[in-house]
Motif scaffolding. Sequence first.
Motif, PDB file in Angstrom:
ATOM      1  N   THR A 139     -33.755 -22.543  25.048  1.00 38.32           N
ATOM      2  CA  THR A 139     -33.110 -22.938  23.790  1.00 38.32           C
ATOM      3  C   THR A 139     -33.642 -24.279  23.312  1.00 38.32           C
ATOM      4  OG1 THR A 139     -31.107 -21.745  24.450  1.00 38.32           O
ATOM      5  CG2 THR A 139     -30.889 -23.330  22.646  1.00 38.32           C
ATOM      6  N   ALA A 142     -36.875 -23.671  21.748  1.00 39.55           N
ATOM      7  CA  ALA A 142     -36.615 -23.086  20.424  1.00 39.55           C
ATOM      8  C   ALA A 142     -36.271 -24.177  19.410  1.00 39.55           C
ATOM      9  CB  ALA A 142     -35.477 -22.068  20.505  1.00 39.55           C
ATOM     10  N   ARG A 173     -34.748 -17.868  11.513  1.00 36.98           N
ATOM     11  CA  ARG A 173     -34.156 -18.499  12.701  1.00 36.98           C
ATOM     12  C   ARG A 173     -32.632 -18.393  12.666  1.00 36.98           C
ATOM     13  NH1 ARG A 173     -38.012 -22.561  11.266  1.00 36.98           N
ATOM     14  NH2 ARG A 173     -36.370 -24.028  10.686  1.00 36.98           N
ATOM     15  N   ILE A 209     -37.111 -17.129  19.164  1.00 37.14           N
ATOM     16  CA  ILE A 209     -37.285 -18.311  18.308  1.00 37.14           C
ATOM     17  C   ILE A 209     -38.265 -19.277  18.947  1.00 37.14           C
ATOM     18  CG2 ILE A 209     -36.143 -20.312  17.275  1.00 37.14           C
ATOM     19  CD1 ILE A 209     -33.597 -18.644  17.051  1.00 37.14           C
ATOM     20  N   ALA A 210     -38.130 -19.503  20.255  1.00 37.51           N
ATOM     21  CA  ALA A 210     -39.000 -20.452  20.957  1.00 37.51           C
ATOM     22  C   ALA A 210     -40.466 -20.074  20.797  1.00 37.51           C
ATOM     23  CB  ALA A 210     -38.621 -20.509  22.437  1.00 37.51           C
TER      24      ALA A 210
END
Length: 231
Positions: A139, A142, A173, A209-210
Amino acid sequence: MTQKSSTFKRFRDSLQQGIYFIINPFVRFLIRIGVTPNMVTTIGLLGNIAAAAIFVYAGYSATPGTDMNYPLITWGGVVIILFSLFDMLDGQVARLGNMTSTFGAMYDSVLDRYCELFTLGGLSYYLIQTGYVIGALITFVALVGSIMVSYVRARAEGLGLECKVGFMQRPERVVVTTIGALATGITGQCVSPADFDAVNILIFCMAVIAVFANITAFARINHCRRLLCKK
């Protein structure tokens, strides 16, 4: 621009125009009662702070392995998607109300970054508190990618370059984050932890997302390099 990216851009623009068609009556109502674009932007930020607070409380009060506070994660996802709509509303209020300004554009961009810092930060805290340290690190990556996508564009525009290439922009996102929170919360309430660990859904969405946010950031860097080499 490749054919695939061009097709995606046309689809994205068509979807955006469809959403504008739906929300424009409400936008005109906001303009009539004196709501300004910056007010809408600020409300959006407060909503995202509320979502982050829900995630933080979910992590703080969770009992790893037994009570993961999945209802709170669900509500956090609901709050994100509701208040992220203000990200579209503020621009429309500015355009339809003839209230566009340079400061407003800057204010909107800065508060968007705060929204992402709060929401992804809240999710990272939740993952740490519930024992998913690797998920929290994913996270964090991300979050780094999300900020860099926006920073590269801002820096490019400061050099007089247009830089809107890439797939994982803010709307994407927000959608992936919301899907991750909602799917995790709902699945966690419906499926036994012995059968499936619902938090893996959230970690997978953060990984998406990352990966793609950082790819987008580097794609923008390369795009700017090519433009500058032509000068």
